[in-house]
Scaffold this motif. Structure first.
Motif, PDB file in Angstrom:
ATOM      1  N   PHE A 275       3.854 -18.128 -22.528  1.00 59.11           N
ATOM      2  CA  PHE A 275       3.306 -16.937 -21.902  1.00 59.11           C
ATOM      3  C   PHE A 275       3.739 -16.960 -20.444  1.00 59.11           C
ATOM      4  O   PHE A 275       3.882 -18.032 -19.866  1.00 59.11           O
ATOM      5  CB  PHE A 275       1.777 -17.005 -21.960  1.00 59.11           C
ATOM      6  N   LEU A 276       3.913 -15.821 -19.839  1.00 58.68           N
ATOM      7  CA  LEU A 276       4.173 -15.788 -18.411  1.00 58.68           C
ATOM      8  C   LEU A 276       3.749 -14.436 -17.864  1.00 58.68           C
ATOM      9  O   LEU A 276       3.537 -13.494 -18.627  1.00 58.68           O
ATOM     10  CB  LEU A 276       5.646 -16.074 -18.101  1.00 58.68           C
ATOM     11  N   THR A 277       3.630 -14.363 -16.545  1.00 58.66           N
ATOM     12  CA  THR A 277       3.344 -13.071 -15.930  1.00 58.66           C
ATOM     13  C   THR A 277       4.651 -12.291 -15.922  1.00 58.66           C
ATOM     14  O   THR A 277       5.558 -12.584 -15.159  1.00 58.66           O
ATOM     15  CB  THR A 277       2.767 -13.244 -14.519  1.00 58.66           C
ATOM     16  N   GLN A 278       4.745 -11.334 -16.815  1.00 56.75           N
ATOM     17  CA  GLN A 278       5.990 -10.576 -16.994  1.00 56.75           C
ATOM     18  C   GLN A 278       6.242  -9.659 -15.805  1.00 56.75           C
ATOM     19  O   GLN A 278       7.344  -9.515 -15.337  1.00 56.75           O
ATOM     20  CB  GLN A 278       5.868  -9.781 -18.290  1.00 56.75           C
ATOM     21  N   TYR A 279       5.169  -9.015 -15.345  1.00 59.78           N
ATOM     22  CA  TYR A 279       5.292  -8.247 -14.101  1.00 59.78           C
ATOM     23  C   TYR A 279       3.923  -8.170 -13.430  1.00 59.78           C
ATOM     24  O   TYR A 279       2.891  -8.407 -14.072  1.00 59.78           O
ATOM     25  CB  TYR A 279       5.856  -6.832 -14.350  1.00 59.78           C
ATOM     26  N   SER A 280       3.929  -7.872 -12.140  1.00 61.70           N
ATOM     27  CA  SER A 280       2.696  -7.605 -11.392  1.00 61.70           C
ATOM     28  C   SER A 280       2.874  -6.221 -10.779  1.00 61.70           C
ATOM     29  O   SER A 280       3.949  -5.934 -10.241  1.00 61.70           O
ATOM     30  CB  SER A 280       2.507  -8.616 -10.262  1.00 61.70           C
ATOM     31  N   ALA A 281       1.845  -5.408 -10.881  1.00 55.18           N
ATOM     32  CA  ALA A 281       1.968  -4.041 -10.356  1.00 55.18           C
ATOM     33  C   ALA A 281       0.785  -3.725  -9.458  1.00 55.18           C
ATOM     34  O   ALA A 281      -0.296  -4.286  -9.622  1.00 55.18           O
ATOM     35  CB  ALA A 281       2.016  -3.044 -11.508  1.00 55.18           C
ATOM     36  N   CYS A 282       1.015  -2.838  -8.518  1.00 59.09           N
ATOM     37  CA  CYS A 282      -0.058  -2.377  -7.647  1.00 59.09           C
ATOM     38  C   CYS A 282       0.114  -0.866  -7.447  1.00 59.09           C
ATOM     39  O   CYS A 282       1.191  -0.411  -7.030  1.00 59.09           O
ATOM     40  CB  CYS A 282       0.025  -3.137  -6.329  1.00 59.09           C
ATOM     41  N   LEU A 283      -0.902  -0.102  -7.779  1.00 63.87           N
ATOM     42  CA  LEU A 283      -0.814   1.361  -7.746  1.00 63.87           C
ATOM     43  C   LEU A 283      -1.721   1.879  -6.634  1.00 63.87           C
ATOM     44  O   LEU A 283      -2.841   1.399  -6.507  1.00 63.87           O
ATOM     45  CB  LEU A 283      -1.352   1.972  -9.033  1.00 63.87           C
ATOM     46  N   CYS A 284      -1.248   2.833  -5.871  1.00 56.46           N
ATOM     47  CA  CYS A 284      -2.144   3.471  -4.894  1.00 56.46           C
ATOM     48  C   CYS A 284      -2.562   4.828  -5.462  1.00 56.46           C
ATOM     49  O   CYS A 284      -1.715   5.656  -5.809  1.00 56.46           O
ATOM     50  CB  CYS A 284      -1.470   3.640  -3.538  1.00 56.46           C
ATOM     51  N   LEU A 285      -3.883   5.035  -5.561  1.00 54.62           N
ATOM     52  CA  LEU A 285      -4.380   6.239  -6.232  1.00 54.62           C
ATOM     53  C   LEU A 285      -4.205   7.488  -5.375  1.00 54.62           C
ATOM     54  O   LEU A 285      -4.020   8.577  -5.903  1.00 54.62           O
ATOM     55  CB  LEU A 285      -5.865   6.063  -6.607  1.00 54.62           C
ATOM     56  N   GLU A 286      -4.264   7.342  -4.044  1.00 52.65           N
ATOM     57  CA  GLU A 286      -4.130   8.512  -3.173  1.00 52.65           C
ATOM     58  C   GLU A 286      -2.675   8.953  -3.041  1.00 52.65           C
ATOM     59  O   GLU A 286      -2.386  10.140  -3.033  1.00 52.65           O
ATOM     60  CB  GLU A 286      -4.708   8.226  -1.781  1.00 52.65           C
ATOM     61  N   THR A 287      -1.758   7.989  -2.878  1.00 54.67           N
ATOM     62  CA  THR A 287      -0.354   8.362  -2.650  1.00 54.67           C
ATOM     63  C   THR A 287       0.445   8.404  -3.958  1.00 54.67           C
ATOM     64  O   THR A 287       1.575   8.888  -3.973  1.00 54.67           O
ATOM     65  CB  THR A 287       0.326   7.364  -1.682  1.00 54.67           C
ATOM     66  N   GLN A 288      -0.128   7.854  -5.018  1.00 57.11           N
ATOM     67  CA  GLN A 288       0.536   7.771  -6.333  1.00 57.11           C
ATOM     68  C   GLN A 288       1.887   7.062  -6.247  1.00 57.11           C
ATOM     69  O   GLN A 288       2.899   7.523  -6.780  1.00 57.11           O
ATOM     70  CB  GLN A 288       0.669   9.145  -6.968  1.00 57.11           C
ATOM     71  N   LEU A 289       1.860   5.949  -5.505  1.00 57.96           N
ATOM     72  CA  LEU A 289       3.034   5.075  -5.444  1.00 57.96           C
ATOM     73  C   LEU A 289       2.791   3.932  -6.425  1.00 57.96           C
ATOM     74  O   LEU A 289       1.682   3.386  -6.482  1.00 57.96           O
ATOM     75  CB  LEU A 289       3.220   4.517  -4.039  1.00 57.96           C
ATOM     76  N   TYR A 290       3.823   3.584  -7.176  1.00 52.13           N
ATOM     77  CA  TYR A 290       3.726   2.485  -8.140  1.00 52.13           C
ATOM     78  C   TYR A 290       4.611   1.351  -7.624  1.00 52.13           C
ATOM     79  O   TYR A 290       5.831   1.455  -7.629  1.00 52.13           O
ATOM     80  CB  TYR A 290       4.200   2.961  -9.518  1.00 52.13           C
TER      81      TYR A 290
END
Ligand SMILES: C[C@H](CCC(=O)NCCS(=O)(=O)O)[C@H]1CC[C@H]2[C@@H]3[C@H](O)C[C@@H]4C[C@H](O)CC[C@]4(C)[C@H]3C[C@H](O)[C@]12C
Length: 330
Positions: A275-290
């Motif tokens: 198992f591994l961390t395949q990806y890490s994501a951070c989303l901003c709800l106001e600017t809708q940047l992924y």
């Protein structure tokens, strides 16, 4: 293993971060689904249409795209995380309900609702179905973290044939067991703190600290779901995120890195593939940047939903980075 957190900047921007932990796989790609996008409901075969544009991590499986996480144009986010051994689905279509397969619930949420309060109404109509001949649905065991720009965050679970919605006051989600179990478990860590403990005498023996971080002794370091939940909860609720979206993004990835799994450290239950961390994501709800980074490319990528044509005809896919990139300094 997956871990998710919510964060808020002092400028009132809301972030949602997650690690996606799985055996190495190739079928992931950030996808943008436009408004009025037509697709077929895999449970009922009915034609469906998206109301809102969605940006998130798509997973292609049997010619079908499912969303592991995402944000829509209204700033509503939804993430799915594994809930092994606890999730239960309905096995029948109900004519008076909206029938959705468990792996499509995140997409249904993102493409139809703008806020949690709207979604709460929608959930009254939802029937999460795994038909007896749908092996994909039958093997799907998940729960969801949904957040909106008001700062509210909820966890949705369907266990013992009942849908439960929890208000997520701690701002964290991991895997099994159920969310209420994790909240009770947190009480065991009441002594863990950011400050250094005071010197103390045990009998004639003086006990003192000799490095920073003695207050955090007792914080678990293993990769089990309860331990990741506790560690992420402590970090999320003690971190100083700074004022801007930029500084909060950095802290969000720092927290995710603290509960991320390097390749080879954890085997899956069959012991065949790690198992591994395949990806890490951070989303901003106001600017809708992924924002996201992958196990083999730790450079942060960013995709802006609002730079895209939200009324386009088809799906847009972004290349998933797999090779290390570094910035040359000389
Ligand atoms: C790995 C995903 C969840 C991430 C996560 O929480 N991992 C932690 C696992 S654990 O608790 O620590 O064991 C899960 C969520 C939904 C799953 C997918 C859906 O169930 C749909 C199909 C089901 C097929 O049987 C396998 C591929 C698959 C496409 C699944 C792949 C993977 O297992 C997914 C994407």
């Amino acid at each position: 293993m997956c871990t998710a957190i919510t964060l808020k900047t002092s400028e009132n921007h809301h972030l949602v971060g997650r690690n996606f932990d799985i055996h190495p796989m190739n079928d992931l790609s950030v996808a943008l689904v436009p408004r009025e996008f037509e697709y077929v409901n895999r449970v009922t075969n009915e034609e469906m249409k998206t109301k809102y544009a969605v940006l998130g991590m798509g997973l292609f499986y049997e010619n079908h795209i499912l969303f592991c996480d995402g944000v829509n144009e209204k700033g509503l986010s939804c993430l799915m995380l594994q809930l092994s051994k606890f999730s239960t689905w309905s096995h029948k279509i109900r004519k008076d309900k909206v029938n959705i397969a468990p792996y499509d619930v995140a997409f249904w949420v993102l493409s139809n609702f703008s806020t949690i309060s709207e979604l709460m109404e929608g959930l009254k109509q939802l029937n999460i179905v795994a038909l007896p001949d749908d092996q994909t649905a039958l093997s799907t065991e998940i729960h969801w973290l949904v957040s909106d720009t008001s700062g509210q965050s909820i966890v949705i679970e369907r266990t013992r044939d009942k849908l439960t919605v929890y208000n997520n006051k701690v701002g964290v989600l991991a895997n099994s067991p159920t969310f209420d179990w994790h909240l009770n478990n947190l009480d065991r860590y009441i002594n863990v703190k950011s400050d250094q403990p005071e010197e103390i005498k045990w009998g004639q023996q003086m006990l003192s600290t000799y490095s920073n971080g003695f207050g955090t002794i007792g914080l678990p370091g293993d990769f089990s779901s309860p331990s990741r939940f506790v560690k992420a909860a402590f970090l999320r609720n003690h971190v100083n995120v700074g004022d801007s979206e930029e500084s909060a993004i950095s802290e969000c990835f720092h927290i995710l890195d603290n509960v991320a799994i390097p390749r080879g450290v954890v085997d899956n239950s069959t012991g065949k593939e790690c198992f591994l961390t395949q990806y890490s994501a951070c989303l901003c709800l106001e600017t809708q940047l992924y924002y996201y980074k992958t196990s083999s490319n730790q450079q942060i990528q960013v995709i802006d939903l609002n730079k895209e044509n939200l009324d386009a005809k088809g799906l847009k896919l972004f290349p998933y980075p797999t090779r290390l990139t570094v910035q040359d300094q000389n």
